[in-house]
Write an enzyme that holds these catalytic residues in place. Structure first.
Site, PDB file in Angstrom:
ATOM      1  N   GLU A   1       0.824  -1.212   0.000  1.00 23.10           N
ATOM      2  CA  GLU A   1       0.000   0.000   0.000  1.00 23.10           C
ATOM      3  C   GLU A   1       0.858   1.261   0.000  1.00 23.10           C
ATOM      4  O   GLU A   1       0.534   2.240  -0.655  1.00 23.10           O
ATOM      5  CB  GLU A   1      -0.957   0.002   1.199  1.00 23.10           C
ATOM      6  CG  GLU A   1      -2.115  -0.988   1.075  1.00 23.10           C
ATOM      7  CD  GLU A   1      -2.967  -0.755  -0.172  1.00 23.10           C
ATOM      8  OE1 GLU A   1      -2.970   0.375  -0.703  1.00 23.10           O
ATOM      9  OE2 GLU A   1      -3.614  -1.703  -0.634  1.00 23.10           O
TER      10      GLU A   1
ATOM     11  N   TYR B   1      -6.020   6.971   3.998  1.00 22.97           N
ATOM     12  CA  TYR B   1      -6.204   5.938   2.985  1.00 22.97           C
ATOM     13  C   TYR B   1      -5.560   4.618   3.410  1.00 22.97           C
ATOM     14  O   TYR B   1      -6.196   3.557   3.410  1.00 22.97           O
ATOM     15  CB  TYR B   1      -5.641   6.363   1.612  1.00 22.97           C
ATOM     16  CG  TYR B   1      -5.476   5.152   0.735  1.00 22.97           C
ATOM     17  CD1 TYR B   1      -6.591   4.588   0.122  1.00 22.97           C
ATOM     18  CD2 TYR B   1      -4.250   4.488   0.632  1.00 22.97           C
ATOM     19  CE1 TYR B   1      -6.477   3.413  -0.604  1.00 22.97           C
ATOM     20  CE2 TYR B   1      -4.131   3.315  -0.087  1.00 22.97           C
ATOM     21  CZ  TYR B   1      -5.242   2.777  -0.708  1.00 22.97           C
ATOM     22  OH  TYR B   1      -5.140   1.612  -1.393  1.00 22.97           O
TER      23      TYR B   1
ATOM     24  N   ASP C   1      -9.017   6.612  -2.403  1.00 22.67           N
ATOM     25  CA  ASP C   1      -7.877   7.091  -3.194  1.00 22.67           C
ATOM     26  C   ASP C   1      -8.418   7.774  -4.453  1.00 22.67           C
ATOM     27  O   ASP C   1      -9.618   8.016  -4.574  1.00 22.67           O
ATOM     28  CB  ASP C   1      -6.948   5.930  -3.539  1.00 22.67           C
ATOM     29  CG  ASP C   1      -7.579   5.000  -4.549  1.00 22.67           C
ATOM     30  OD1 ASP C   1      -8.825   4.985  -4.678  1.00 22.67           O
ATOM     31  OD2 ASP C   1      -6.840   4.286  -5.242  1.00 22.67           O
TER      32      ASP C   1
ATOM     33  N   CYS D   1     -12.979   2.065 -15.316  1.00 25.18           N
ATOM     34  CA  CYS D   1     -13.451   3.439 -15.093  1.00 25.18           C
ATOM     35  C   CYS D   1     -12.245   4.381 -15.084  1.00 25.18           C
ATOM     36  O   CYS D   1     -11.977   5.072 -14.112  1.00 25.18           O
ATOM     37  CB  CYS D   1     -14.219   3.513 -13.777  1.00 25.18           C
ATOM     38  SG  CYS D   1     -15.199   5.015 -13.562  1.00 25.18           S
TER      39      CYS D   1
END
Length: 340
Positions: A39, A122, A140, A194
């Site tokens: 991450e 996040y 995010d 997307c």
DNA sequence: AACCCGTGGGG
DNA sequence: TCCCCAAGGGT
């Protein structure tokens, strides 16, 4: 969104994600420490760039105590080239905190995990949901883009305040039985379907609940204001060699740009008259908000009539130092011209 | 809130 | 070439 659409949204997203998700190294096991490393590396960085660095880190530091025991310079060396070097320093500091304060295992509440160095809103939500299935938001850039379209949210996503809208939306929408799949599904959708430009709406598993698609306005969202452009700086770089073939190196300060990375001495053009030196190369390096234009000179120590700060290093030592990326290019050029 | 902090790739 | 973007955090 209506309750029925929310259920449809969750089910379609999760089904699609578990079927189509990419096979990524950090998805092999659900070790919180591994998730944490991935991450942090993925912050503002693309998956393809991260993979080799992630593999290298897991090999160098298989467990959390392994990284805690490492020197910062060693960690930085493994991070060399990945950018945003405070991520590495903060991750290292955070890992040491977990050993000292939490006996080596990450806490499982947002409040506690957020207190750890380098873990912001996040990353806290990402670790909690992915590693522990805690229903927490992990908002995010992908999530803001996807949800701005699905929910038709027109607030400027460049403004920090706007993120709260999306965090609240996620808390309402998130699937309580599979927070990991839900959060990762939103991000995976943003990364593959997307997309910022030309989203593949016809392939999208949730196009039937997407407000922007139903209005044909998916390309106009999200709304994001632009930032100011980068400033240019001129520097002279001196590759200074002494009678033993050693080169002068300096370590950058512990804060700011390229913190703690090594470089050949950089001088302001007004600081030293370089007219007697032959220019070896010019180099341009673009940061997000700054541009370095570097003029590089090779100089014998005896010809340098000024005192330059730095440490003499042999070629073997220089090889092992974590170097600022423009300096790697200079070092590579120097090596080529001095073989044997 | 606004700014600092890297790098590589795509259009 | 230029601009934008990519699983943000610290100050």
């Amino acid at each position: 969104m209506k309750a029925q659409d929310i259920r449809r949204f969750r089910e379609a997203l999760l089904t699609w994600y578990h079927k189509e998700k990419r096979d990524l190294p950090w998805r092999k096991a659900n070790d919180p420490y591994h998730i944490w490393i991935s991450e942090v590396m993925l912050q503002q960085t693309k998956v393809d760039t991260v993979i080799p660095y992630y593999e290298k880190f897991i090999e160098a530091y298989p467990t959390l105590p392994d990284m805690a025991a490492a020197d910062e310079e060693h960690v930085l060396k493994n991070w060399e080239g990945l950018g945003y070097y405070s991520r590495a320093r903060n991750l290292h500091a955070g890992v040491k905190e977990v050993v000292e304060r939490y006996n080596g295992s990450l806490p499982t509440t947002r409040e506690e995990i957020s207190s750890i160095r380098g873990i912001g809103p996040y990353t806290a939500g990402a670790i909690l949901s992915i590693a522990y299935q805690v229903p927490e938001h992990a908002v995010d850039g992908n999530v803001m883009r996807v949800l701005s379209r699905v929910l038709f949210i027109e607030e400027d996503i460049a403004k920090p305040k706007t993120k709260k809208i999306f965090e609240e939306a996620v808390m309402e929408l998130i699937d309580r039985h599979d927070p990991s799949g839900f959060n990762q599904g939103l991000m995976e959708l943003g990364a593959t379907i997307c997309t910022p430009t030309k989203p593949s709406c016809l392939l999208c598993p949730i196009n039937d609940v997407c407000e922007a698609f139903s209005r044909g306005l998916q390309e106009t969202l999200p709304i994001k204001t632009k930032k100011t452009k980068a400033l240019s700086q001129q520097w002279n770089v001196l590759v200074v060699e002494n009678e033993h073939g050693e080169l002068l190196m300096e370590k950058r300060q512990s804060k700011g740009l390229l913190a703690n990375m090594w470089q050949f001495p950089m001088m302001d053009p007004n600081e030293l008259d370089v007219s007697m030196f032959a220019e070896k190369m010019t180099l341009k390096h673009v940061f997000s908000h700054l541009i370095w234009e570097l003029n590089v000179f090779y100089v014998k120590a005896n010809d340098l009539h000024m005192k330059a700060d730095g440490v003499w290093k042999s070629a073997d030592e220089i090889e092992k130092l974590p170097k600022a990326v423009p300096m790697i290019k200079i070092w590579d050029a120097y090596k080529k011209e001095n073989v044997g």
